[in-house]
Design a protein around this motif. Sequence first.
Motif, short mmCIF file in Angstrom:
data_model
loop_
_atom_site.label_atom_id
_atom_site.label_comp_id
_atom_site.label_asym_id
_atom_site.label_seq_id
_atom_site.Cartn_x
_atom_site.Cartn_y
_atom_site.Cartn_z
N VAL A 171 0.84 -1.21 0.00
CA VAL A 171 0.00 0.00 0.00
C VAL A 171 0.87 1.26 0.00
O VAL A 171 0.68 2.19 0.79
CB VAL A 171 -0.98 0.01 1.21
N PHE A 172 1.84 1.26 -0.84
CA PHE A 172 2.72 2.39 -1.07
C PHE A 172 3.61 2.75 0.13
O PHE A 172 4.27 3.79 0.13
CB PHE A 172 1.93 3.64 -1.52
N PHE A 173 3.62 1.89 1.16
CA PHE A 173 4.54 2.15 2.27
C PHE A 173 5.97 2.22 1.76
O PHE A 173 6.78 3.01 2.25
CB PHE A 173 4.42 1.05 3.34
N GLY A 174 6.28 1.39 0.77
CA GLY A 174 7.63 1.36 0.23
C GLY A 174 8.07 2.69 -0.32
O GLY A 174 9.25 3.06 -0.24
N TYR A 175 7.13 3.46 -0.88
CA TYR A 175 7.48 4.78 -1.41
C TYR A 175 7.49 5.83 -0.30
O TYR A 175 8.32 6.75 -0.30
CB TYR A 175 6.49 5.17 -2.51
N LEU A 176 6.58 5.70 0.65
CA LEU A 176 6.55 6.66 1.75
C LEU A 176 7.73 6.48 2.70
O LEU A 176 8.05 7.38 3.48
CB LEU A 176 5.23 6.50 2.52
N TYR A 177 8.40 5.34 2.59
CA TYR A 177 9.57 5.07 3.42
C TYR A 177 10.66 6.13 3.23
O TYR A 177 11.46 6.38 4.13
CB TYR A 177 10.12 3.68 3.10
N LEU A 178 10.67 6.77 2.07
CA LEU A 178 11.73 7.76 1.79
C LEU A 178 11.62 8.98 2.69
O LEU A 178 12.59 9.74 2.84
CB LEU A 178 11.74 8.15 0.32
N ASN A 181 14.12 8.59 6.06
CA ASN A 181 15.58 8.53 6.07
C ASN A 181 16.17 9.73 5.33
O ASN A 181 15.56 10.27 4.41
CB ASN A 181 16.09 7.22 5.46
N LYS A 182 17.35 10.14 5.75
CA LYS A 182 17.97 11.36 5.22
C LYS A 182 18.31 11.26 3.74
O LYS A 182 18.31 12.25 3.02
CB LYS A 182 19.24 11.67 6.02
N GLN A 183 18.62 10.05 3.27
CA GLN A 183 18.98 9.88 1.87
C GLN A 183 17.76 9.71 0.97
O GLN A 183 17.91 9.53 -0.23
CB GLN A 183 19.90 8.66 1.72
N GLN A 184 16.58 9.78 1.56
CA GLN A 184 15.31 9.69 0.84
C GLN A 184 15.25 8.46 -0.05
O GLN A 184 14.84 8.52 -1.21
CB GLN A 184 15.06 10.97 0.04
N GLN A 185 15.68 7.33 0.49
CA GLN A 185 15.59 6.06 -0.21
C GLN A 185 14.19 5.48 -0.03
O GLN A 185 13.68 5.41 1.09
CB GLN A 185 16.60 5.05 0.34
N ALA A 186 13.58 5.05 -1.12
CA ALA A 186 12.36 4.26 -1.02
C ALA A 186 12.75 2.85 -0.59
O ALA A 186 13.94 2.50 -0.57
CB ALA A 186 11.63 4.24 -2.36
N LEU A 187 11.77 2.03 -0.24
CA LEU A 187 12.08 0.70 0.24
C LEU A 187 12.86 -0.10 -0.80
O LEU A 187 13.80 -0.81 -0.47
CB LEU A 187 10.78 -0.04 0.60
N HIS A 188 12.49 0.03 -2.09
CA HIS A 188 13.20 -0.71 -3.13
C HIS A 188 14.63 -0.22 -3.31
O HIS A 188 15.51 -0.97 -3.70
CB HIS A 188 12.44 -0.68 -4.47
N ASP A 189 14.88 1.06 -3.01
CA ASP A 189 16.25 1.57 -3.03
C ASP A 189 17.06 0.97 -1.89
O ASP A 189 18.23 0.62 -2.06
CB ASP A 189 16.26 3.11 -2.91
N LYS A 190 16.42 0.87 -0.73
CA LYS A 190 17.09 0.31 0.44
C LYS A 190 17.48 -1.14 0.18
O LYS A 190 18.59 -1.58 0.51
CB LYS A 190 16.15 0.40 1.65
N ILE A 191 16.58 -1.89 -0.46
CA ILE A 191 16.84 -3.30 -0.75
C ILE A 191 17.99 -3.44 -1.74
O ILE A 191 18.84 -4.33 -1.62
CB ILE A 191 15.57 -3.97 -1.30
#
Length: 202
Positions: A171-178, A181-191
């Motif tokens: 439910v778009f949590f992966g995008y709101l994850y940015l 964090n200071k580097q504004q990484q989405a969840l898929h960036d973190k992975i």
Amino acid sequence: MEEKTYTLVINGKPEGPFTLAALKEKNIKPDSFIRTAGMDDYKEAHELKELRAFFGFNESFTSPQYFAGFDLRLLATVIDWFILFAIAAFIELLLALYFEQQSTTLFIILMGAILLPIIKMIYQIYMEHNHQATFGKKLLQIKVVNLQGLKPSLQQVVIRNLAKIISTVTVFFGYLYLFLNKQQQALHDKIADTMVIKDRLI
């Protein structure tokens, strides 16, 4: 052949152009900002191969400082979808006119709707691996990098785009994850150990 010249940032202001030999008198350092006529933006001196060879700089990496926020990334995605939709609609129109049968036209539209997300993923992987950005990202001057600010590997790009499925189904949590964090990484960036950054501004 005209000798290559460089513009150097001195005390916050661009000066030049200077020839390579003239740069020796400017006491430039590996992190001095510099550009040539063919460059879109300034780079640090150590990033240019000819300057590393001429001054004996070692290539080093500077952590990115300008990260692309949610608004820029969302707009880039909208632009990419618009481009792909326009191309798909044009192709489907040509096929529909060619076959002239309603059942065939409906089948073409259905297949287009099924295949478009797959085509978009392939498009993103190709563009981000070869150019670090899709057309939408290019227009907004943002790009995908690894954690050192360098071009990501093919493996990272593939993992990043596959992981977008996780970002979407949560439910778009992966995008709101940015926002967390200071580097504004989405969840898929973190992975995938990637980031989306803005071009450096001087």
